[in-house]
Structures are given as C-alpha cells and as structure tokens.
Motif scaffolding. Structure first.
Motif, short mmCIF file in Angstrom:
data_model
loop_
_atom_site.label_atom_id
_atom_site.label_comp_id
_atom_site.label_asym_id
_atom_site.label_seq_id
_atom_site.Cartn_x
_atom_site.Cartn_y
_atom_site.Cartn_z
N ASP A 1 77.81 23.42 13.21
CA ASP A 1 76.53 23.48 13.92
C ASP A 1 76.44 24.65 14.88
O ASP A 1 75.36 25.21 15.07
CB ASP A 1 76.28 22.17 14.66
CG ASP A 1 76.16 21.02 13.69
OD1 ASP A 1 75.21 21.02 12.88
OD2 ASP A 1 77.03 20.13 13.70
N THR B 1 71.59 34.12 7.76
CA THR B 1 70.77 33.02 8.29
C THR B 1 71.64 31.98 8.98
O THR B 1 71.30 31.48 10.06
CB THR B 1 69.96 32.36 7.16
OG1 THR B 1 69.07 33.33 6.59
CG2 THR B 1 69.16 31.19 7.68
N GLN B 2 72.77 31.66 8.34
CA GLN B 2 73.68 30.68 8.95
C GLN B 2 74.30 31.24 10.23
O GLN B 2 74.47 30.50 11.21
CB GLN B 2 74.78 30.29 7.96
CG GLN B 2 75.76 29.25 8.47
CD GLN B 2 75.16 27.86 8.58
OE1 GLN B 2 73.97 27.70 8.83
NE2 GLN B 2 75.99 26.84 8.42
N ARG C 1 71.89 30.83 12.90
CA ARG C 1 71.74 29.41 13.25
C ARG C 1 72.83 28.97 14.22
O ARG C 1 72.55 28.30 15.22
CB ARG C 1 71.79 28.56 11.97
CG ARG C 1 71.76 27.07 12.22
CD ARG C 1 71.80 26.27 10.92
NE ARG C 1 71.95 24.85 11.21
CZ ARG C 1 73.12 24.24 11.34
NH1 ARG C 1 74.25 24.91 11.17
NH2 ARG C 1 73.18 22.96 11.62
N ALA D 1 70.08 29.55 17.09
CA ALA D 1 69.08 28.49 16.89
C ALA D 1 69.57 27.12 17.35
O ALA D 1 68.86 26.40 18.06
CB ALA D 1 68.67 28.44 15.41
N VAL D 2 70.78 26.74 16.94
CA VAL D 2 71.29 25.43 17.33
C VAL D 2 71.61 25.36 18.83
O VAL D 2 71.16 24.43 19.51
CB VAL D 2 72.51 25.02 16.48
CG1 VAL D 2 73.16 23.76 17.04
CG2 VAL D 2 72.08 24.77 15.04
N ALA E 1 68.41 25.06 20.75
CA ALA E 1 67.81 23.73 20.67
C ALA E 1 68.55 22.73 21.56
O ALA E 1 67.93 21.87 22.20
CB ALA E 1 67.82 23.25 19.21
N ASP F 1 66.14 19.64 22.20
CA ASP F 1 65.44 19.42 20.94
C ASP F 1 66.42 18.98 19.85
O ASP F 1 67.64 19.06 20.03
CB ASP F 1 64.73 20.70 20.49
CG ASP F 1 63.62 21.11 21.42
OD1 ASP F 1 63.04 20.23 22.10
OD2 ASP F 1 63.32 22.33 21.49
N ALA G 1 68.53 19.75 16.80
CA ALA G 1 69.13 20.99 16.34
C ALA G 1 68.72 21.28 14.90
O ALA G 1 68.72 20.37 14.06
CB ALA G 1 70.65 20.93 16.45
N PRO G 2 68.36 22.53 14.57
CA PRO G 2 67.99 22.87 13.19
C PRO G 2 69.12 22.56 12.21
O PRO G 2 70.28 22.87 12.47
CB PRO G 2 67.73 24.38 13.28
CG PRO G 2 67.43 24.64 14.70
CD PRO G 2 68.25 23.66 15.48
N GLY G 3 68.74 21.95 11.11
CA GLY G 3 69.73 21.63 10.10
C GLY G 3 70.51 20.37 10.38
O GLY G 3 71.47 20.05 9.67
N SER H 1 70.24 16.12 11.11
CA SER H 1 69.36 14.95 10.98
C SER H 1 68.98 14.43 12.36
O SER H 1 69.82 14.37 13.27
CB SER H 1 70.05 13.84 10.18
OG SER H 1 70.36 14.29 8.88
#
Length: 245
Positions: free
Chosen positions: A191, A221-222, A225, A229-230, A233, A238, A240-242, A244
């Motif tokens: 993550d 992209t990973q 992330r 991005a993670v 978040a 929020d 976290a992208p990717g 559940s």
C-alpha cells in the motif's frame, strides 16, 4: 512524495541524535523530493515509549527550525506503535497518535522484529472495531513473512495496510527483505513505502531510489500510488486507493 514513517525527532528514541541531525535529515528528504514527512517516534514499546507531550514539543521545535532554514518540506506528527494486546483499549482511550485526520483513522503498528505474535489477527480485528485501521510497518523485514508472504497478505485482506521500507527495495537490508518485498508487490499487496529513516548517515531519508525500483517491478502508476496517493489519503482520513473500504 509523502513519507509516513520517520524517526526524525531528536534524542527521543533510536532515531536522530540531535537537533542538527534532525535538520540534516529534513534537508536530505527535501532535496530527494519528499514534500510531506511524518515524524513517528516509537510509542508504547518495551524499549521506547515516547510520551505525547515530549513528541509535540520536539515536533514544534523541528518545524520552526525547518522554516528558519528555508525548507519547503512539511513535517507532520504521529507515532510508531509497538504491537500490544490492548491496542483497542489504547485506541478507545485516545492514547494512540494517529496518522492524519479525518473520518477514517490510521495508526502505524510495529511487530516484534523476530516474529508475529499469534494473537495478531484478533488484536488487529479489535482495533478495527474501534474505527482505527492498522498500517503494518515493514512486514518484509519480519522473518515470519519471508517464507510465507501470503500471511502478510491475509492481514491486508482482513483490513490492515502494508508499508514497505524503501531500503528493503534498494538493498539496504538483507536479501530476504528485498525478496519478500518483491513477492508482496507481485501479489499486489503493498500500500505504501516509507523511509523509516533513523540517522542522517545510516538509514537516511529519501524515497526516490526505491520509487525507481517500484517502477521497474510494478510500473509508474503503482509507484505513484505507494509514494503519494495512498499516504495522501491516509493523512486526509480517506479510503486509500486500491484498498477495500
């Protein structure tokens, strides 16, 4: 890039030894492209239990020194919490220094370096019942996951997030750690990466070299992330992208 695991506060745990070293670590992180760094002193552990007031005071002093030095890096404050069977109680009492703010709460959790306690799944489940998502620090460095990375994946499937140390990707730690990190990336189970920096000269800050490894292993992209991005978040509270909800 955002780094959510750093022992940059001076003379509180096994990280930075002085204010000068802390500032040198921030300079290095800033120069490497880290825009937000979260100071995470050890808490609730057998060797270090940095009290909140001491961490807040040290953080304020470091932020002031960083601004006076003209650095653009933003320094946040949380903690790295030692795994204990009463994490849920600490959460309910408001005694865990969390990563970020918002509706979804996260805390950085460290297992003992030699094993994963057998009650880990139950304890982390109770922690999630308190509305706190565990972020497991450096699972790839724990021998319990070397032969069975799927055990770390199981914790993630049950709601935890996995944070890999940048140095594990670049060869700073032993080969087993790098191999385990690669296996977790191959299983699409990572993550975020973080420096877990401790010193200016040994285990320094910086994510860019590790990010380049992620690009080779899993694509750009990973890499974006797990470095932006993670962690962004998480700080915002929020989902976290990717991951559940």
């Amino acid at each position: 890039m955002i780094d959510l695991h750093a022992h940059v506060l001076p003379a509180l745990d096994d990280g930075s030894r002085s204010p000068d070293e802390s500032l040198a670590m921030l300079r290095a992180a800033d120069a490497d492209g880290t825009r937000i760094l979260c100071a995470t002193p050890h808490a609730h552990g057998p060797d270090y239990d940095v009290v909140r007031d001491a961490a807040v005071a040290a953080h304020a002093t470091l932020v002031r020194a960083s601004r006076e030095a003209g650095l653009s890096i933003e320094v946040r404050l949380a903690s790295e919490v030692w795994f204990r069977t009463d994490l849920d109680r600490l959460a309910s009492e408001g005694r865990l220094a969390l990563l970020g703010d918002g509706a979804r709460r996260y805390v950085l959790v460290e297992f003992p370096p030699t094993h994963v306690p057998p009650e880990a799944e139950e304890v982390l489940f109770r922690l999630r019942l308190e509305g706190v998502t565990p972020v497991i620090a450096h699972p790839e460095r724990n021998p319990a996951f070397w032969a069975r990375p799927e055990a770390a994946v199981r914790l993630r499937e049950q709601g935890a997030l996995l944070q890999i140390t940048a140095g594990s990707l670049t060869g700073l730690f032993r080969k087993e750690a790098k191999d385990c990190a690669r296996a977790l990336f191959d299983l699409d189970a990572v993550d975020l990466i973080a420096s877990d920096c401790h010193r200016a000269d040994r285990r320094p800050p910086g994510l860019s070299e590790a990010a380049r490894v992620v690009v080779k292993w899993a694509g750009r992209t990973q890499a974006e992330r797990v470095t932006d991005a993670v962690p962004r978040a998480i700080l915002a509270g929020d989902v976290a992208p990717g991951v559940s909800a």
